[in-house]
Design a protein around this motif. Sequence first.
Motif, PDB file in Angstrom:
ATOM      1  N   GLU A 143      37.340 -19.850  48.435  1.00 55.70           N
ATOM      2  CA  GLU A 143      37.328 -21.178  49.044  1.00 55.70           C
ATOM      3  C   GLU A 143      36.615 -22.174  48.134  1.00 55.70           C
ATOM      4  O   GLU A 143      37.073 -23.305  47.943  1.00 55.70           O
ATOM      5  CB  GLU A 143      36.646 -21.125  50.418  1.00 55.70           C
ATOM      6  CG  GLU A 143      36.709 -22.427  51.204  1.00 55.70           C
ATOM      7  CD  GLU A 143      38.122 -22.819  51.569  1.00 55.70           C
ATOM      8  OE1 GLU A 143      38.364 -24.034  51.771  1.00 55.70           O
ATOM      9  OE2 GLU A 143      39.002 -21.938  51.646  1.00 55.70           O
ATOM     10  N   GLY A 144      35.482 -21.758  47.572  1.00 54.46           N
ATOM     11  CA  GLY A 144      34.744 -22.636  46.672  1.00 54.46           C
ATOM     12  C   GLY A 144      35.549 -22.984  45.430  1.00 54.46           C
ATOM     13  O   GLY A 144      35.532 -24.125  44.957  1.00 54.46           O
ATOM     14  N   LEU A 145      36.276 -22.008  44.886  1.00 56.03           N
ATOM     15  CA  LEU A 145      37.115 -22.259  43.715  1.00 56.03           C
ATOM     16  C   LEU A 145      38.233 -23.246  44.033  1.00 56.03           C
ATOM     17  O   LEU A 145      38.542 -24.142  43.234  1.00 56.03           O
ATOM     18  CB  LEU A 145      37.701 -20.942  43.213  1.00 56.03           C
ATOM     19  CG  LEU A 145      36.724 -19.979  42.524  1.00 56.03           C
ATOM     20  CD1 LEU A 145      37.352 -18.610  42.368  1.00 56.03           C
ATOM     21  CD2 LEU A 145      36.283 -20.531  41.171  1.00 56.03           C
ATOM     22  N   LYS A 146      38.844 -23.079  45.204  1.00 55.40           N
ATOM     23  CA  LYS A 146      39.921 -24.000  45.602  1.00 55.40           C
ATOM     24  C   LYS A 146      39.420 -25.430  45.708  1.00 55.40           C
ATOM     25  O   LYS A 146      40.033 -26.373  45.194  1.00 55.40           O
ATOM     26  CB  LYS A 146      40.511 -23.565  46.947  1.00 55.40           C
ATOM     27  CG  LYS A 146      41.490 -22.427  46.865  1.00 55.40           C
ATOM     28  CD  LYS A 146      42.114 -22.177  48.236  1.00 55.40           C
ATOM     29  CE  LYS A 146      43.143 -21.056  48.186  1.00 55.40           C
ATOM     30  NZ  LYS A 146      43.757 -20.826  49.504  1.00 55.40           N
ATOM     31  N   VAL A 147      38.299 -25.600  46.404  1.00 51.90           N
ATOM     32  CA  VAL A 147      37.749 -26.950  46.614  1.00 51.90           C
ATOM     33  C   VAL A 147      37.354 -27.576  45.283  1.00 51.90           C
ATOM     34  O   VAL A 147      37.632 -28.750  45.013  1.00 51.90           O
ATOM     35  CB  VAL A 147      36.542 -26.895  47.580  1.00 51.90           C
ATOM     36  CG1 VAL A 147      35.848 -28.245  47.656  1.00 51.90           C
ATOM     37  CG2 VAL A 147      36.990 -26.452  48.959  1.00 51.90           C
ATOM     38  N   ALA A 148      36.696 -26.779  44.420  1.00 56.34           N
ATOM     39  CA  ALA A 148      36.265 -27.310  43.123  1.00 56.34           C
ATOM     40  C   ALA A 148      37.472 -27.761  42.298  1.00 56.34           C
ATOM     41  O   ALA A 148      37.470 -28.853  41.711  1.00 56.34           O
ATOM     42  CB  ALA A 148      35.464 -26.252  42.375  1.00 56.34           C
ATOM     43  N   ALA A 149      38.520 -26.935  42.237  1.00 57.42           N
ATOM     44  CA  ALA A 149      39.704 -27.292  41.458  1.00 57.42           C
ATOM     45  C   ALA A 149      40.350 -28.555  42.009  1.00 57.42           C
ATOM     46  O   ALA A 149      40.785 -29.435  41.254  1.00 57.42           O
ATOM     47  CB  ALA A 149      40.704 -26.137  41.480  1.00 57.42           C
ATOM     48  N   LYS A 150      40.427 -28.668  43.331  1.00 58.52           N
ATOM     49  CA  LYS A 150      41.039 -29.835  43.957  1.00 58.52           C
ATOM     50  C   LYS A 150      40.306 -31.114  43.588  1.00 58.52           C
ATOM     51  O   LYS A 150      40.921 -32.118  43.182  1.00 58.52           O
ATOM     52  CB  LYS A 150      41.042 -29.648  45.484  1.00 58.52           C
ATOM     53  CG  LYS A 150      41.495 -30.875  46.258  1.00 58.52           C
ATOM     54  CD  LYS A 150      41.391 -30.645  47.752  1.00 58.52           C
ATOM     55  CE  LYS A 150      41.749 -31.897  48.540  1.00 58.52           C
ATOM     56  NZ  LYS A 150      41.633 -31.703  49.996  1.00 58.52           N
ATOM     57  N   TYR A 151      38.977 -31.091  43.710  1.00 48.38           N
ATOM     58  CA  TYR A 151      38.225 -32.327  43.531  1.00 48.38           C
ATOM     59  C   TYR A 151      37.999 -32.679  42.064  1.00 48.38           C
ATOM     60  O   TYR A 151      37.874 -33.861  41.733  1.00 48.38           O
ATOM     61  CB  TYR A 151      36.907 -32.254  44.303  1.00 48.38           C
ATOM     62  CG  TYR A 151      37.136 -32.397  45.793  1.00 48.38           C
ATOM     63  CD1 TYR A 151      37.842 -33.473  46.308  1.00 48.38           C
ATOM     64  CD2 TYR A 151      36.673 -31.435  46.687  1.00 48.38           C
ATOM     65  CE1 TYR A 151      38.074 -33.605  47.660  1.00 48.38           C
ATOM     66  CE2 TYR A 151      36.899 -31.558  48.044  1.00 48.38           C
ATOM     67  CZ  TYR A 151      37.608 -32.645  48.528  1.00 48.38           C
ATOM     68  OH  TYR A 151      37.848 -32.776  49.871  1.00 48.38           O
ATOM     69  N   TYR A 152      37.970 -31.689  41.171  1.00 45.55           N
ATOM     70  CA  TYR A 152      37.903 -32.035  39.753  1.00 45.55           C
ATOM     71  C   TYR A 152      39.200 -32.736  39.322  1.00 45.55           C
ATOM     72  O   TYR A 152      39.176 -33.691  38.538  1.00 45.55           O
ATOM     73  CB  TYR A 152      37.668 -30.789  38.898  1.00 45.55           C
ATOM     74  CG  TYR A 152      36.223 -30.344  38.845  1.00 45.55           C
ATOM     75  CD1 TYR A 152      35.208 -31.266  38.662  1.00 45.55           C
ATOM     76  CD2 TYR A 152      35.878 -28.998  38.973  1.00 45.55           C
ATOM     77  CE1 TYR A 152      33.867 -30.859  38.612  1.00 45.55           C
ATOM     78  CE2 TYR A 152      34.549 -28.587  38.921  1.00 45.55           C
ATOM     79  CZ  TYR A 152      33.547 -29.528  38.759  1.00 45.55           C
ATOM     80  OH  TYR A 152      32.235 -29.128  38.708  1.00 45.55           O
TER      81      TYR A 152
END
Length: 802
Positions: A143-152
């Motif tokens: 979940e953290g990886l998904k959110v980070a990729a989305k917002y970067y």
Amino acid sequence: MATFISVPLKKSSEVDLVKPLSKFVTATYPAAEEQADYIRSVEELNKLRKSALGRPLDKHESSLEILLRYYDQLCAVEPKFPFSENQLCLTFTWKDAFDKGSLFGGSVKLALASLGYEKTCVLFNGAALASQIASEQNLDSDEGLKVAAKYYQLASGAFGHIKDTVLSALNREPTMDISPETVGTLSLIMLAQAQEVFFLKATSDKMKDAIIAKLANQTADFYGDAFKQCQYKENLPKYFYFQEVLPVLAAKHCIMQANAELHQSLLAKQKKRFGEEIARLQHATELVKTVASRYDEYVSVKDLSDKISRALTAAKKDNDFIYHDRVPEVKDLEHIGKAALVKATTITPPLSAKFTDLFEKMVPMAVQQSMSVYSQRKAETVNRLVGTMREATNLCNGVLASLNLPAALEDLSGDSIPQSIVEKARAIVQQGGLLSIEQLIRDLPELLTRNREILEESLKMLGDEESTDSELRSKFSQRWNRTPSGDLYKPLRAEGGNFRSVLDKAVQADQVVRERYNTHCEMIALLCKPEAELTAAIPSANPVKTLQGSEVVSVLRSQLAQLEEVKKEREGLEVEIKGVAFDMSSSFLTALAQDGAINEEALSMSQLDQSYGSYSQRVQASLRSQEELLGKVQASHQEFSKLKQSNSEANDREEVLKKLASAHDSYVEITSNLREGTKFYNDLTEILLKFQNKCSDIVFARKTERDELLKDLQQSIAREPSAPSFNVPAYQTNPAPTAADPTPAPRTVFVSSQSSMGRWEERIRGQLCTKEVTPLRDRWKCTGGEWSEIGVGCLKKWFTVF
């Protein structure tokens, strides 16, 4: 190794949106219900700005949602209000996100009367907050990886959008944080970090080494591009040099290259290319050693270094005792391919999932302006048709008055007042007679004076502010960096000049009406007298009773009746023409949605032709009918005149009756002109008051901007040194350390001095130029031989952002 860069937020000063926007709504939308709805929306917009910018924001998606919702609302509201320096003037003040000010406080800030500037700064904050949220994520979880990729990727897209639009949005040199060079670099950094998140996901999922190597190589490429952007752009903020940005970029460039080499070495081992395996591991070892020696205070590569070291030791042992494979040079190694699985998010409003347009019912300014021009075209068409008919009626009345018709047919007795004259006299008395018309004439100068005073006061406000601005510009020279008032007020002065020209023409028209009144006032006064006095004032004549049964009289009366019928038809036609209504807003909105622009002239002319084409034909038919009837009347009157007995009394009587008939027609026309003039001046007063408010608003906004700029200039001047630098004598300096004092060991530190920064940059550049760590990405090419499309597809699918 997971060190990620985030961006600080800009800070804005408070702005009152309610007063100026409500004022525009009140002036533009007369309907009470519309006004109330739009004013409530204005208040909601003001609350939304305070929520987005008026308080510290948590590093949470809910805070980002508020920022994006405000940005979406700005995009939606921009075409519906005339935001500009010389119309709806709102000044927005923002501080540079990176400049923290001097020792004495303060910071670089810019105040502009531009909604595009507000949008740019809000989007910058959205990108900055997205980078902060991404950097706070737990990258050990999916979940953290998904959110980070989305917002970067969102941050990269937002910074890139600002890079492409900031100069056109501001038309002014921006602060350094939102300059194209700065945001372009930030966009590259965010894209590199998004790619690194994909690399981390692929590593944690233990995907094929070929895939991971290509992902790492692409990540190194992105970081290298970002580093070069920082390295060669000398006008970037100090933030990039003094806040760990540049060393982190250089370190990650090497680290991701080392990862690419490590996983490519595993692939070489699988293919039994043991010499290639050792060569790649040796190069990876050199890369991590460089990072450990130069950037150890920014990133840790111990785990990666140990992993590479163990692999290299094992590979060498096996090769020395078993395989004896030749170890090639690094330059002879096959290029590692690249796999870019990220791209900057396209910024297409609305960005917020919860966005609702507060001004959905309000039509865009382009439609409003087109509607205004259409209304003018429609009014011109109506005035042309109605004016043509009125001119024809006046011509008809003038011809009949010159022939003393119909009074001559009613005066066959020679001594009584013709019935038409009696009716004309009664009509004048009912309308107020001389008192009414004289009162209207006396009112006009007062209305004119009021309008002139409003106009001159408005232009004086502009002149006073322009004079003050010129004085300050002369005093501060280049430091007074805002649009000159003289340039800014050109449209307003042109508008004021048009108003002055309109008033001058109105004065000329008033003079024509007064002269006409003076010509006919004596006969008008006679028509206002009692019937007995009117009868006594009209000369008597011998009766011509023989004409009462004449065929000529009968024909003439019939022709006059037909003329009266034509005039009555015109009155009805005028009412119909004035009553034509068609809502063009839907047509303009459709054109704007389909084409992105409105061809107002083509659409308006097409609709006007359709609405008024038949009326124009009827008007022309009425004119032809009148012309034909007047010709017949004139011919019949000649025969009638021959039959009448000619004597001086009859001629005198007929002359007086002609003047009375003409006086009545003139009274009707003069009264109509005076009432139209009164309405014109009253309507113009409202328009001039709006013009005055517009001038007052822009002068107030300029004064606020002037005060802010003066304050900044005063602080800047106060911080300037009052004397040039000078050398301190040697005997006043601190004594040199004695021989017994220990000499401190040299350390690599990251300090905020220009000279130290220069040495540090030289060291970084040297690192990238050494033969041992020259980026291999410049020589590697993707062969595609061992690229797993299935693995990439799975990774893309897993990283589908929501």
